[in-house]
Design a protein around this motif. Sequence first.
Motif, PDB file in Angstrom:
ATOM      1  N   GLY A   1      25.698  42.851 -37.591  1.00 31.10           N
ATOM      2  CA  GLY A   1      24.738  42.321 -38.507  1.00 31.10           C
ATOM      3  C   GLY A   1      23.461  42.075 -37.740  1.00 31.10           C
TER       4      GLY A   1
ATOM      5  N   SER B   1      18.753  41.398 -38.095  1.00 31.81           N
ATOM      6  CA  SER B   1      17.608  41.889 -38.762  1.00 31.81           C
ATOM      7  C   SER B   1      17.263  43.131 -38.774  1.00 31.81           C
TER       8      SER B   1
ATOM      9  N   ASP C   1      31.217  42.746 -36.047  1.00 33.97           N
ATOM     10  CA  ASP C   1      31.631  41.185 -36.013  1.00 33.97           C
ATOM     11  C   ASP C   1      31.625  40.555 -37.555  1.00 33.97           C
TER      12      ASP C   1
ATOM     13  N   ARG D   1      30.961  36.721 -39.621  1.00 33.44           N
ATOM     14  CA  ARG D   1      31.044  35.085 -39.433  1.00 33.44           C
ATOM     15  C   ARG D   1      32.154  34.589 -40.197  1.00 33.44           C
TER      16      ARG D   1
ATOM     17  N   ASN E   1      27.875  38.967 -42.806  1.00 34.99           N
ATOM     18  CA  ASN E   1      27.328  40.251 -42.467  1.00 34.99           C
ATOM     19  C   ASN E   1      27.909  41.292 -43.577  1.00 34.99           C
TER      20      ASN E   1
ATOM     21  N   HIS F   1      23.734  37.920 -25.896  1.00 32.61           N
ATOM     22  CA  HIS F   1      25.105  38.147 -26.701  1.00 32.61           C
ATOM     23  C   HIS F   1      25.073  39.433 -27.365  1.00 32.61           C
TER      24      HIS F   1
ATOM     25  N   ALA G   1      27.652  41.853 -30.240  1.00 35.93           N
ATOM     26  CA  ALA G   1      28.793  41.571 -31.014  1.00 35.93           C
ATOM     27  C   ALA G   1      28.899  39.890 -31.461  1.00 35.93           C
TER      28      ALA G   1
ATOM     29  N   LYS H   1      13.566  38.733 -27.011  1.00 31.00           N
ATOM     30  CA  LYS H   1      14.690  39.494 -26.317  1.00 31.00           C
ATOM     31  C   LYS H   1      13.779  40.140 -24.891  1.00 31.00           C
TER      32      LYS H   1
HETATM   33  C1  6PG Z   1      25.723  38.926 -35.929  1.00 33.86           C
HETATM   34  C2  6PG Z   1      25.132  39.956 -35.137  1.00 33.86           C
HETATM   35  C3  6PG Z   1      24.738  39.725 -33.898  1.00 33.86           C
HETATM   36  C4  6PG Z   1      23.179  40.270 -33.990  1.00 33.86           C
HETATM   37  C5  6PG Z   1      22.172  39.583 -33.106  1.00 33.86           C
HETATM   38  C6  6PG Z   1      20.729  40.144 -33.084  1.00 33.86           C
HETATM   39  O1  6PG Z   1      26.554  38.690 -36.557  1.00 33.86           O
HETATM   40  O2  6PG Z   1      24.764  37.871 -35.578  1.00 33.86           O
HETATM   41  O3  6PG Z   1      26.160  40.949 -35.031  1.00 33.86           O
HETATM   42  O4  6PG Z   1      25.237  39.808 -32.835  1.00 33.86           O
HETATM   43  O5  6PG Z   1      23.466  41.566 -34.026  1.00 33.86           O
HETATM   44  O6  6PG Z   1      22.166  38.329 -33.183  1.00 33.86           O
HETATM   45  O7  6PG Z   1      20.431  39.865 -34.252  1.00 33.86           O
HETATM   46  P1  6PG Z   1      18.639  40.161 -34.503  1.00 33.86           P
HETATM   47  O8  6PG Z   1      18.774  41.819 -34.554  1.00 33.86           O
HETATM   48  O9  6PG Z   1      18.589  39.673 -36.047  1.00 33.86           O
HETATM   49  O10 6PG Z   1      17.880  39.676 -33.532  1.00 33.86           O
END
Ligand code: 6PG
Length: 236
Positions: free
Chosen positions: A38, A40, A68, A70, A80, A144, A146, A197
């Motif tokens: 998931g 952006s 992954d 939620r 996701n 983090h 996944a 990041k």
């Molecule tokens: C989730 C994602 C998570 C995501 C990161 C980066 O389920 O939230 O798998 O691991 O990849 O949080 O998210 P952005 O790309 O939106 O910063």
Amino acid sequence: MKAHRQIYPDNPAVARAIAQQLPEWLPKSGPMRLAISGGSTPKLLFELLATEFKEALDWSRLHLFWVDERCVPPDHAQSNYRMTREALLDQVPIPAEQIHRMQGESAPEAEADRYGKGLAEQLPQANGLPVFDLILLGMGSDGHTASIFPPQMELLTDARNCAVGTHPESGQQRITLTGPVIQAAKRVAFLVTGASKTEVVAEIFEQTGNWQSYPAAHIAPAGELHWFLDEAAAGA
Ligand code: 6PG
């Protein structure tokens, strides 16, 4: 492990670079086994694949899995799967039986077990692990990836294919691939964008500060490792 690092001006350029690369990376014939995250940047990628790049992939060969999910229903705003369905699945002809949704609405441990067993049945195996052609990962500003968060580093070496991760701030539970499955992939690509990041990316690549406390720093697949960054995340 040599990581390939590419830097692009912004989030849309990162998404476009991956969209252009996918046809090269996925097998030229037979099933294509892809696991998606998931976030952006993946959302932008899915929107590109559903429109400008729709003809670039043979969707009938794609077997889609999630990195992954939620632990919410599939129509929940934080799902996701819902994001992927709206951005991509409703627009491209992937056979329904090839879309392997993590069931966020199910009991977490039971779903982690079910999904992990499914990977063992549906994917080629190497050393007892399911092998993806490609895994797309994001990275949070806490390092983090996944749904393996810093307080749960043990998920990086968990013997199961899937486990239950917990968001350290919200407490939200998530189904996640574990580290060994990610490491077994033929290719792993991080999509990392945004100024939030920058510090973590720098610490990971320079192996300074708290780099060892970031799950993303420990991803070193048997195959290729690629980091697609925008200038903000790369501190360029
Ligand atoms: C989730 C994602 C998570 C995501 C990161 C980066 O389920 O939230 O798998 O691991 O990849 O949080 O998210 P952005 O790309 O939106 O910063």
